[in-house]
Design an enzyme around this catalytic site. Sequence first.
Site, mmCIF file in Angstrom:
data_model
loop_
_atom_site.group_PDB
_atom_site.id
_atom_site.type_symbol
_atom_site.label_atom_id
_atom_site.label_comp_id
_atom_site.label_asym_id
_atom_site.label_seq_id
_atom_site.Cartn_x
_atom_site.Cartn_y
_atom_site.Cartn_z
ATOM 1 N N HIS A 1 0.857 -1.183 0.000
ATOM 2 C CA HIS A 1 0.000 0.000 0.000
ATOM 3 C C HIS A 1 0.895 1.236 0.000
ATOM 4 O O HIS A 1 1.845 1.324 0.772
ATOM 5 C CB HIS A 1 -0.911 0.002 1.225
ATOM 6 C CG HIS A 1 -1.889 1.140 1.227
ATOM 7 N ND1 HIS A 1 -2.699 1.431 0.155
ATOM 8 C CD2 HIS A 1 -2.181 2.068 2.183
ATOM 9 C CE1 HIS A 1 -3.443 2.484 0.435
ATOM 10 N NE2 HIS A 1 -3.142 2.888 1.648
ATOM 11 N N HIS B 1 -2.835 9.191 1.171
ATOM 12 C CA HIS B 1 -2.869 7.988 0.341
ATOM 13 C C HIS B 1 -4.260 7.803 -0.250
ATOM 14 O O HIS B 1 -5.210 8.504 0.105
ATOM 15 C CB HIS B 1 -2.438 6.757 1.150
ATOM 16 C CG HIS B 1 -3.226 6.529 2.407
ATOM 17 N ND1 HIS B 1 -4.084 5.469 2.573
ATOM 18 C CD2 HIS B 1 -3.283 7.244 3.571
ATOM 19 C CE1 HIS B 1 -4.627 5.523 3.791
ATOM 20 N NE2 HIS B 1 -4.160 6.590 4.414
ATOM 21 N N CYS C 1 -3.560 2.894 -5.401
ATOM 22 C CA CYS C 1 -2.781 3.714 -4.475
ATOM 23 C C CYS C 1 -1.384 4.026 -5.019
ATOM 24 O O CYS C 1 -0.851 5.116 -4.808
ATOM 25 C CB CYS C 1 -2.680 3.034 -3.111
ATOM 26 S SG CYS C 1 -1.901 1.386 -3.148
#
Length: 272
Positions: free
Chosen positions: A30, A42, A150
Amino acid sequence: MGLLTNKVERHQIKPGDHIYTYRAVFAYSHHGIFVGGSKVVHFRPERNLKSITETSSELDDPTSDPCPTFPDCGFRQPNSGVVLSCLDCFLRKGSLYCFEYGVSPSVFLTKIRGGTCTTASSDPPETVIHRAMYLLQNGFGNYNVFQNNCEDFALYCKTGLLIVDKQGVGRSGQASSIIGAPLAAMLSSPLKLLMPSPVGVATVTAGMYCMSRYATDVGVRSDVIKVGVEDLAVNLGWHCPNQVQDVEEEAEEEEYEDPEEETSDTQITTIR
């Protein structure tokens, strides 16, 4: 950062750095932009969008358990997947890694796993932070695992590069790896008839996999353009959260009619 790992300590990262951490026992990573003050911007799927991929921990709502340290941790605009989190909540007890920019082709090809580096150069930190904070207020479109995830968000904040062809794979190295590995195995399967050695077949497969990753890297692709963050929504036809709210308010105002004005018009018609 070494050749085999991009793992860093917290004191080594600087505002504007592209950071990431692994989830689900290294199943995927991530990504986000460190903006300073122990805060990370994010991108994740919106909370109200349900899909089969929501079994992963990346889709967990960071606001479900309020952060005990930072009151603004988990802030996001309505209808947007761009989130401001503290570093602790972003990492979720995972290790910290720093994405590399401007690496040479040889170094890129030695990175077996995608989503760790790019040959593209990074813009100055203040530009990177400006993009991240602007998108925090205005959104980054709809989340898509293969075309707008992401890592795509962090890569755009760092480079400002946007892919013109919306039908192919996005900027994400992870997405390229997911597609490139099966493709390399499929393309190399006929070679089993010509190369009896399993080592030879494995070598060719690995080479095809690395080349497929390199061909989709944002630093070497020919279908990318530089787009200012203020023009991003216009270029892609996105509706920013603030714009959606303004449109809804205008629609409500148009639907509302003053009863007194309607009565006056009726009386004038009757008198005539």
